[in-house]
Design a protein around this motif. Structure first.
Motif, PDB file in Angstrom:
ATOM      1  N   GLN A 250     101.997 100.577  70.636  1.00 39.75           N
ATOM      2  CA  GLN A 250     102.774  99.646  69.376  1.00 39.75           C
ATOM      3  C   GLN A 250     103.003 101.142  67.921  1.00 39.75           C
ATOM      4  O   GLN A 250     102.362 101.905  68.140  1.00 39.75           O
ATOM      5  N   SER A 276     105.073 102.392  79.459  1.00 39.52           N
ATOM      6  CA  SER A 276     105.408 102.149  78.407  1.00 39.52           C
ATOM      7  C   SER A 276     106.134 102.411  77.348  1.00 39.52           C
ATOM      8  O   SER A 276     107.783 102.418  76.998  1.00 39.52           O
ATOM      9  N   LEU A 280     110.586 103.965  76.676  1.00 40.07           N
ATOM     10  CA  LEU A 280     110.640 102.961  75.876  1.00 40.07           C
ATOM     11  C   LEU A 280     110.175 104.111  74.069  1.00 40.07           C
ATOM     12  O   LEU A 280     111.485 103.538  73.179  1.00 40.07           O
ATOM     13  N   HIS A 294     111.527  94.118  70.313  1.00 38.10           N
ATOM     14  CA  HIS A 294     110.164  94.015  71.229  1.00 38.10           C
ATOM     15  C   HIS A 294     108.803  93.871  70.975  1.00 38.10           C
ATOM     16  O   HIS A 294     108.008  93.241  71.314  1.00 38.10           O
ATOM     17  N   TYR A 295     108.840  93.953  69.578  1.00 37.18           N
ATOM     18  CA  TYR A 295     107.881  93.477  68.699  1.00 37.18           C
ATOM     19  C   TYR A 295     107.794  92.358  67.593  1.00 37.18           C
ATOM     20  O   TYR A 295     109.009  92.307  67.232  1.00 37.18           O
ATOM     21  N   GLN A 304     103.679  92.459  71.034  1.00 41.79           N
ATOM     22  CA  GLN A 304     104.834  93.414  71.911  1.00 41.79           C
ATOM     23  C   GLN A 304     105.439  91.317  71.396  1.00 41.79           C
ATOM     24  O   GLN A 304     104.319  90.598  71.861  1.00 41.79           O
ATOM     25  N   LYS A 307     110.622  89.323  74.333  1.00 40.00           N
ATOM     26  CA  LYS A 307     111.080  90.935  76.109  1.00 40.00           C
ATOM     27  C   LYS A 307     109.952  92.183  76.024  1.00 40.00           C
ATOM     28  O   LYS A 307     110.148  92.762  76.813  1.00 40.00           O
ATOM     29  N   GLY A 308     109.069  92.493  74.838  1.00 38.60           N
ATOM     30  CA  GLY A 308     107.842  93.075  75.151  1.00 38.60           C
ATOM     31  C   GLY A 308     107.084  92.988  76.134  1.00 38.60           C
ATOM     32  O   GLY A 308     107.351  93.652  77.174  1.00 38.60           O
ATOM     33  N   HIS A 309     106.864  91.774  76.321  1.00 39.25           N
ATOM     34  CA  HIS A 309     106.144  91.641  77.479  1.00 39.25           C
ATOM     35  C   HIS A 309     106.750  91.804  78.735  1.00 39.25           C
ATOM     36  O   HIS A 309     106.570  92.072  79.711  1.00 39.25           O
ATOM     37  N   TYR A 311     108.674  93.738  79.281  1.00 41.99           N
ATOM     38  CA  TYR A 311     109.336  94.791  80.171  1.00 41.99           C
ATOM     39  C   TYR A 311     107.918  95.397  80.953  1.00 41.99           C
ATOM     40  O   TYR A 311     107.908  96.251  81.682  1.00 41.99           O
TER      41      TYR A 311
END
Length: 525
Positions: A250, A276, A280, A294-295, A304, A307-309, A311
């Protein structure tokens, strides 16, 4: 004397008969080979095996030795395929889709530690065979899907759908038992209360919270110790199960997180770690604006978004697919993926320079921090955990807490953000918990620490020994998080009680703090 090779040579009747017999035998062999090919889908290799098995008994010793060497070479080739892998068209297409979405090299970089993958391939074999596969996911608020938009789908749900789609004949049963603001210091003692029945695969996401919790404990908490004890405990209760660490990241944190402790444990215990941050983080250093892709911006990019999840799910799916390729690439060669006593080198774990037997399934007898020449083998005691988060069905809506007091003045059950506590708002409240089983001599309390919520402190002691009470500080200058603190050690083995009394915390600049205290669980070793 010159010889005219264009002139046909005269053959005796015996020679002609021998030639005819040889031709007939050759045609018979061809017919047998063709018939065997139709009967044996393994192709030429299977046909060769069929023929060799038929004629081997009549061969001389030298020829048998050569054939034995060919068998060894075939096994080595199959083992090579296990190491490098070849996918069928379906799995290859899935990997190509992932490559198109994120980039093949970026996905390869997400494998922080691949390990041998033996246990994961055992799970893959069950998926390929169409069997039931149980998956337990343990983690914190990221894995729970905190701050996602309504209808958001956290990465465990996405992964379950991906696995079921890739292996449609299998029965994928995944339970997401993550708890917000919770790390390995809770789960290493209480994981059994949050483990699905028939679990074959544990997915562990603690990197973010373990870093925060270590700060909350003023760096007196040993993240390696807690992660290691969780791994060893699972190794005893679920000896055939696979484990994989997932490193999430994060924005408010540094690059260094609890993942660095997990990396040590994963290498030592041969546990794959998918991360990740390995690619990233570097990508976002060069493309800062992409962080918002992403966050969730509303909570300071701490969790996230969809989109972050995606990934997180994709990098875990990518790793599992690669292990499936290694299984498929072996063809008819079936790896020994069950635990058994090892008396000779296992294929892939030895060679001319490593001739001794190595057991890839065994838990190391020593702990991470012991020297290799240490002859003291520490026992693995079954941890004790009693938690208010574990609910016992009693006919009520939420059930009764497993953690029940024998005496209580001023505490009540309280639910907050899907988390349960024994909570008091006032100084002087007192609560006693009985029947704590101690084996190795320690009792700890797991409670909430927070920068706000008018947090107070706790004074806790064992049995009636109030003079040796430990102070547990609830107020600190960071986020709200569950924290584990040792109350006492060198306790006599047996059954004990724990009593805690709330008191006003000392605030900043000499000001008074609050009196609110929230108890979650009791752990003992």
């Amino acid at each position: 004397m010159a010889v005219d090779i264009s002139r046909p040579l005269a053959l005796s009747r015996h020679a002609r008969l021998s030639l005819f017999t040889a031709l007939v035998a050759s045609w018979v062999l061809v017919i047998v080979l063709l018939f065997s090919t139709l009967q044996n889908p393994e192709g030429v290799s299977g046909v060769a095996s069929y023929v060799v098995s038929a004629v081997r008994p009549g061969l001389d010793a030298a020829t048998k030795a050569k054939l034995a060497r060919l068998d060894e070479l075939e096994a080595e080739a199959s083992a090579y395929a296990v190491s490098h892998g070849r996918c069928d068209a379906q799995l290859s297409a899935l990997l190509e889709d992932l490559d198109a979405r994120w980039g093949s090299t970026a996905l390869d970089m997400s494998i922080g530690f691949e390990g041998s993958g033996l246990r994961v391939r055992r799970v893959v074999q069950k998926l390929l065979a169409g069997e039931r596969v149980g998956i337990t996911v343990l983690g914190g608020s990221i894995t729970l899907g905190h701050s996602m938009a309504e209808g958001g789908r956290p990465w465990p749900l996405l992964l379950a759908e991906q696995l079921q789609g890739a292996f449609p004949a299998a029965d994928v049963h995944l339970e997401n038992n993550a708890i917000g603001a919770t790390g390995s210091d809770y789960f290493n003692a209480c994981y059994l209360h949050h483990t699905a029945e028939g679990t074959d695969l544990f997915l562990l996401e603690f990197a973010v919270n373990d870093a925060i919790i270590e700060m909350a404990a003023e760096h007196k908490l040993d993240t390696i110790w807690h992660a290691e004890h969780l791994v060893r405990a699972i190794g005893h209760t679920h000896p055939d199960a696979a484990l994989v660490f997932l490193t999430a990241w994060q924005k408010p944190q540094h690059y260094i997180t609890g993942a660095d402790a997990h990396a040590t444990v994963s290498e030592y215990y041969d546990i794959p770690r998918v991360s990740s941050r390995t690619f990233l983080y570097r990508y976002m250093l060069q493309n800062r604006d992409d962080i918002a892709d992403h966050y969730v911006a509303a909570d300071n990019f701490s969790h996230q978004n969809q989109k972050g999840h995606q990934y997180l799910a994709d990098i875990m799916f990518h790793y599992i697919l690669h292990q499936a390729c290694r299984v498929q690439g072996a063809g008819g060669f079936v790896e020994q993926l069950t635990r058994e006593t090892v008396t000779e080198p296992v294929p892939g774990f030895g060679g001319s320079e490593l001739p001794s037997a190595y057991d890839p399934w065994a838990l190391p007898p020593l702990r991470v921090r012991q020297r290799i020449d240490d002859d003291k083998v520490l026992p693995d005691a079954k941890p004790f955990c009693s938690s208010v988060r574990v609910r016992i069905q009693d006919g009520s809506t939420h059930g009764a807490p497993q953690l029940q007091p024998s005496a209580n003045t001023g505490y009540e059950q309280f639910e907050w953000n899907d988390k349960w506590f024994w909570k008091s708002e006032h100084a002087g409240s007192q609560i006693t918990f009985p029947n704590i089983t101690v084996v190795d001599g320690t009792i700890s309390l797991y409670f909430l620490r927070s920068w706000g919520h008018d947090m107070g402190d706790l004074l806790c002691w064992i049995d009636s020994d109030e003079e040796s009470a430990a102070l547990l500080t609830g107020l600190w200058g960071f986020v709200s998080v569950g924290a584990r603190q040792l109350v006492a050690q060198d306790i006599k083995p047996g059954t004990h009680s724990l009593t805690c009394r709330s008191q006003e915390a000392k605030g900043q600049n000499g000001e008074k703090g609050g009196s609110r205290t929230q108890i979650i669980a009791i752990m003992a070793t």
